[in-house]
Design a protein around this motif. Structure first.
Motif, short mmCIF file in Angstrom:
data_model
loop_
_atom_site.label_atom_id
_atom_site.label_comp_id
_atom_site.label_asym_id
_atom_site.label_seq_id
_atom_site.Cartn_x
_atom_site.Cartn_y
_atom_site.Cartn_z
N ILE A 1 29.29 32.82 47.48
CA ILE A 1 30.72 32.47 47.36
C ILE A 1 31.49 33.62 46.71
CG2 ILE A 1 32.35 30.96 46.13
CD1 ILE A 1 30.25 28.71 46.53
N SER A 2 30.89 34.14 45.64
CA SER A 2 31.54 35.21 44.90
C SER A 2 31.79 36.42 45.78
CB SER A 2 30.64 35.58 43.73
OG SER A 2 31.37 36.14 42.70
N ALA A 3 30.81 36.79 46.59
CA ALA A 3 30.94 37.98 47.43
C ALA A 3 31.91 37.74 48.57
CB ALA A 3 29.57 38.40 47.98
N THR A 4 31.85 36.56 49.20
CA THR A 4 32.73 36.32 50.35
C THR A 4 34.17 36.08 49.90
OG1 THR A 4 32.02 34.01 50.31
CG2 THR A 4 30.97 35.44 51.92
N GLN B 1 38.98 36.82 44.37
CA GLN B 1 39.71 35.57 44.23
C GLN B 1 39.28 34.86 42.94
OE1 GLN B 1 39.50 33.18 47.81
NE2 GLN B 1 39.66 34.99 49.08
N ARG B 2 39.94 33.74 42.68
CA ARG B 2 39.69 33.02 41.44
C ARG B 2 38.23 32.61 41.28
NH1 ARG B 2 43.65 31.15 38.37
NH2 ARG B 2 43.05 29.81 36.64
N VAL C 1 35.70 33.49 38.17
CA VAL C 1 35.02 32.49 37.34
C VAL C 1 33.51 32.71 37.39
CG1 VAL C 1 34.51 30.02 37.13
CG2 VAL C 1 36.85 30.78 37.56
N ALA C 2 32.98 32.93 38.59
CA ALA C 2 31.53 33.10 38.73
C ALA C 2 31.05 34.35 37.99
CB ALA C 2 31.16 33.19 40.21
N ALA D 1 28.46 34.45 34.92
CA ALA D 1 27.22 35.23 35.00
C ALA D 1 27.08 36.10 33.75
CB ALA D 1 27.21 36.08 36.26
N PHE D 2 28.17 36.67 33.31
CA PHE D 2 28.13 37.49 32.09
C PHE D 2 27.69 36.66 30.89
CE2 PHE D 2 30.55 41.34 33.42
CZ PHE D 2 29.71 42.23 32.78
N LEU D 3 28.24 35.43 30.79
CA LEU D 3 27.86 34.56 29.69
C LEU D 3 26.38 34.21 29.77
CD1 LEU D 3 30.92 32.14 29.39
CD2 LEU D 3 30.15 33.85 27.75
#
Lengths: 336, 348, 319
Positions: free
Chosen positions: C119-122, C126-127, C131-132, C136-138
């Motif tokens: 989702i993040s890549a496609t 975008q928002r 968020v993703a 992931a950083f957290l």
């Protein structure tokens, strides 16, 4: 470059001469902000990119705050690290008792509460930052020194030395770092900061060795290295003066990203009881203690955990934007 | 009849550094059965122009045009779904780099067969589950699409097409990969083939074979071709008409013969002078000084002016309109050339 | 392809042999010898000699080495010094616990990482991508044992919906109880793993979506969804598999610490207790086991590769 030819034999008596043309072209170019960015130096570009990256600003600020806290811990912490008050006090509560020994009752504020020994939690966390920073910096420095030496030698000489050193690196790869560190603690026999540093440091050697070897292999064939060799520069000089400086960017990024790993590794070892001595204030030990009192005092584990999280997050974010900014190869391509 | 009619096409990309105008108000037309050349240095915007025609330009690319007519139909008004039925079917494309243009994890045969299935009514499902099944367990060798794929490989002169069809791209040589690309592009007998530097990555002998191939296609499939290249020799050998592009703008257009015998725009002249020609054994090649400007807010009117040996101050200030400079269809955009009929063609 | 796999298997066996050898000699290189360290400085000479004989340390080095190798091949790992229990028996009880945690961790991790990464890549920029990425950083910044403590606090102490101490063997207590006990530890080790794999999935897929063959697919008239799953996914997964495989290490390390949070007697607990008790036979057995799991994971990654990458499948690594 010659401009005195006319391809189709047209008269260009009223054409501008090349210098004049260049002058006019420059006048137009100077008005354009785009062209001027091309002349900026690499360092400025990197600095600008980092400064324009919110992630980097946040990371750098938190990292500085962390370093500052560790350095000035005795001044920041409200109490002595071994002072004890009422046990398992809630955050934002007060201990009452004669703590200064002057016969009067003191009222002592605990912003984050106290632990099961009665230590002020905020004080312990502030002093814990010292151990985290100390262990993180020394382990990474240790791993960097040994790993870079291995990687340089393996990459530069190749052949049997490379084969042997890389076999060792492959071998180390079979051990997850904490397991290897735990095994080394067993081997070194005993707890303490020095053993933790050696154990984690050794466990991180392979990351640097592999990175530096890869860099060396690609740089070794560059013309300036071939040239240095051709004029008889010594191997050691070529390695330290020609190759290493050109591998600096990835090494810096690698170091920035290894520091949070070292912080987590130290916390994990301490949490397991395999790290520093049990009386030392460290985040990992506080978490272990907090786990024991999870039913009575959630704050003992949650606040040190948050401290680890924030510091690790800060280093990760800063390292990530450094990687973006330093990605020299990519930007070279896009500049052209 | 006109196959492709482009008027005032602009393709812009919003970037942090400013708006990149890769294609800046370009006109182009291609008639039925014609091979039209599009020439320019790298960075001149010719590939973006080609991709704009098929609407392959990815975000943040923005295409606008007064007219972008394919067989009389406006492509910019089509929905994405409609474009999907046109791409690979009525208009198809061959890319420059045969090494990276084929999917490394799909067999060559399947990459051709897939195109056939998508656009031809041969009763094979193109639903996602059906396609995934084909990908994982392999396409049926008995299917019509596979048979067509082998036929296509044969027609682009791949030896042993039956066994070669099950190979993966990495098992093909560069020339063979480009043939496979051509096979994909032609598998649905498109009306227009856009070939973007189809021979640049190949060595000279293979180049000749591929060009030969393109010629024979024209006869067999009755396809119009837009041939994009920076190689004037390729143009001279292949094309009916030539368009010369510089820094996002068209600068000259003429029939091939006219352009080579009577180049008018200083850029075209410089380009020809910098290219080795067999017939006129020149002793010395003249490189064009300077480089193509980055197409971000170019502040001067004629984009070639800073590199032009004939530039005068006016060139930086006045937009050069097209004007007839030679026989019939020969036009150039240069204010230093007097129009043959005294008439300046208004564009923009 | 067979040749490639055979080569990898041989390489894996070689590394396991090397690890066993290093553990063997490492143990004997402990300053003052392991027995002296174990029994402490004040132990009598007699006690030391008896212990040495018990461990077979009085024999010539090469005899000890050969015996160690033979023992390993027959899975005879010796006895615990503290309890006298057979180490293989202790392992048989500890390994399923750790593997249960790791299994849930990997399933949860991949279950979160792959869809989120896609989702993040496609939807880059975008928002949902934002968020993703932050999530992931957290996830990357929280050690597994801290996540474990937070989960224990919320689900165990505050809400009281899941037990936070102990393990329930699958065969004895059934799948539901097993799952209830293993879910929180599993999630704890799964979250950091998910973060690492998600970041890799995102960047790998972004790179593939930008590849020239994806443009070819679009130019052929392949629809968006088919492009993503048929043309991009397999290519994007190749580096993801490497990371997902190597980072099993993260899950194993995580479960060592998480076992302590949830009071589960897995190999992590075994290792920590053995180190603190200077129980060398157990220490070396656990280290050897973990290293073997790592080598096996590596081997699996190499083999999965052969299915994902036709360039390797047909033994043509050069091109």
């Amino acid at each position: 470059m010659s401009n005195d030819h006319t391809t189709a034999g047209r008269s260009d008596s009223d054409a501008l001469d090349p210098d004049e043309r260049e002058r006019i072209a420059r006048r137009y170019r100077d008005e354009s902000p785009v062209e001027s960015t091309e002349n900026r130096g690499v360092y400025r570009r990197i600095r600008d990119q980092i400064l324009s990256d919110k992630k980097a600003i946040f990371g750098a600020t938190m990292v500085l705050l962390f370093v500052f806290t560790a350095m000035f811990a005795p001044m920041i912490a409200p109490y002595e690290q071994d002072e004890t008050f009422g046990i398992n006090q809630e955050p934002n509560s007060y201990s009452e008792g004669d703590y200064t020994g002057n016969g009067e009752i003191d009222r002592v504020w605990h912003v984050l509460g106290t632990d099961s020994f009665g230590h002020d939690l905020f004080t312990r966390i502030v002093f814990g930052a010292r151990i985290s920073l100390l262990v993180a910096l020394t382990t990474v420095a240790f791993a960097f020194t040994v790993g870079t030496a291995i990687g340089l030698i393996a990459g530069y000489y190749g052949g049997l030395i490379d084969e042997l050193l890389m076999r060792y690196v492959d071998f180390q790869w079979a051990f997850p770092s904490i397991i290897l560190a735990a095994g080394l603690i067993a081997f070194l026999g005993g707890l303490g900061v020095t053993n933790v540093v050696i154990a984690i440091g050794v466990a991180f050697i392979d990351d640097f060795a592999r990175l530096v070897r890869g860099e060396v292999l690609s740089i070794r064939e560059e013309e300036y290295v071939l040239a240095a060799r051709a004029i008889g520069t010594s191997d050691r000089r070529i390695m330290t003066k020609e190759i290493l400086p050109n591998a600096v960017a990835p090494i810096i990024v690698q170091m920035t990203l290894m520091i949070p790993l070292a912080i987590i590794a130290e916390a994990a070892l301490s949490f397991l009881g395999l790290g520093v001595k049990p009386t030392t204030p460290t985040w990992g030990l506080l978490l272990a203690e907090g786990r024991q009192y999870i039913n009575q005092a959630w704050w003992i584990s949650v606040f040190p955990g948050l401290a680890i999280m924030v510091v690790v997050l800060a280093f990760n974010m800063f390292g990530d934007s450094l990687r973006d900014a330093f990605d020299v190869k990519q930007s070279e391509v896009s500049e052209k | 009849m006109t196959m492709l009619q482009i008027e005032n096409l602009r393709t812009e990309f919003e970037t942090p550094r400013g708006t990149v105008t890769a294609v800046n108000g370009v006109d182009l037309h291609i008639d039925n059965g014609e091979i039209v050349g599009l020439v320019g240095e790298s960075g001149s915007g010719k590939s973006v122009l080609a991709q704009s025609v098929m609407r392959l330009v990815e975000d943040p690319g923005e295409i606008t045009a007064d007219e972008l007519l394919f067989k009389g139909e406006p492509l910019l008004e089509k929905s994405e779904a409609e474009m999907t039925t046109i791409r690979g079917n009525e208009i198809s494309m061959v890319f420059q780099d045969p090494m990276n243009s084929l999917n490394p994890t799909i067999t060559v045969g399947e990459q051709i067969a897939e195109t056939v299935r998508l656009h031809q009514d041969i009763g094979e499902s193109i639903s996602l589950p059906a396609e995934m099944k084909r990908k994982i367990i392999g396409a049926s060798k008995a299917s019509e699409s596979w048979r067509r794929a082998i036929e296509m490989l044969e027609s682009v002169q791949i030896p042993h097409p039956e066994s070669r069809a099950t190979d993966y791209p990495h098992e093909f040589s560069g020339g063979m990969r480009q043939r496979a690309m051509i096979a994909i592009a032609l598998s649905c007998e498109p009306d227009l083939l856009i070939a973007d530097e189809p021979t640049t990555a190949l060595d000279v002998t293979i180049q000749a074979q591929i060009l030969e191939e393109l010629h024979s296609i024209l006869e067999v499939f009755d396809t119009s071709i837009l041939l994009i290249t920076h190689d004037l020799a390729v143009v001279a050998e292949t094309c009916d008409r030539v368009n010369v592009m510089y820094a996002g703008e068209m600068v000259e257009r003429a029939t091939t013969r006219e352009l080579f015998s009577n180049p008018q725009h200083p850029y075209t002249q410089a380009l020809l002078a910098s290219t080795p020609q067999v017939e006129t054994a020149v002793e010395e090649l003249e490189p064009i000084p300077g480089t193509v400007p980055e197409p971000i807010d170019i502040p001067y009117a004629c984009h070639f002016a800073p590199r032009c040996p004939e530039a005068k101050e006016e060139c930086f200030e006045v937009d050069p309109a097209f004007r007839r400079v030679g026989s019939e269809d020969h036009e150039a955009a240069c204010i230093r050339r007097d129009p043959v009929d005294g008439e300046v063609i208004e564009n923009e | 392809m067979k040749k490639y796999i055979a080569k990898r298997v041989l390489n894996a066996l070689f590394v396991v042999w090397l690890v066993a050898t290093v553990v063997f000699f490492g143990l004997r290189a402990i300053p003052g010898g392991p027995v002296r360290t174990m029994l402490g400085a004040e132990a009598t000479e007699e006690a030391v000699n008896r212990m040495r004989a018990e461990l077979g340390l009085d024999q010539p080095l090469y005899v000890q080495y050969v015996e160690w190798m033979i023992d390993l091949m027959t899975f005879d790992l010796g006895q615990s010094l503290t309890s006298g229990e057979q180490i293989s028996v202790m392992m048989a009880s500890a390994v399923p616990r750790t593997l249960s945690i790791a299994l849930i961790g990997v399933v949860v991790g991949l279950g979160i990482a792959l869809p989120t990464g896609i989702i993040s890549a496609t939807r880059k920029g975008q928002r949902s991508d934002y968020v993703a990425t932050v999530a992931a950083f957290l996830g990357l910044s929280m050690p597994a044992f801290f996540i474990g403590i937070l989960l224990a606090l919320v689900f165990g102490v505050w809400w009281g919906v899941l037990p936070i101490v102990g393990y329930a063997p699958l065969q004895e207590d059934g799948i539901v109880e097993w799952f209830r006990r293993i879910l929180l530890p599993g999630i704890s080790v799964g979250v950091p793993y998910a973060a690492v794999v998600m970041r890799m999935t995102r960047s790998s897929l972004l790179e593939v979506l930008d590849a020239e063959y994806m443009r070819t697919a679009k130019a052929k008239g392949v629809g968006r969804t088919t492009r993503l799953y048929k043309h991009a996914m397999q290519n994007a997964l190749i580096p993801v598999v490497t990371v997902a495989g190597i980072q099993i290490a993260l899950v194993l390390v995580g479960s060592v610490t998480v076992e302590l949070v949830f009071g589960i007697q897995g190999i992590g607990r075994l290792l920590v207790d053995a180190i603190l008790d200077r129980n060398y036979p157990v220490t070396q057995a656990v280290i050897l086991l973990v290293a073997s799991i790592m080598v096996f994971m590596n081997l699996s990654v190499d083999i999965i590769y052969t299915f994902l990458d036709p360039r390797i499948r047909y033994g043509d690594e050069a091109s």
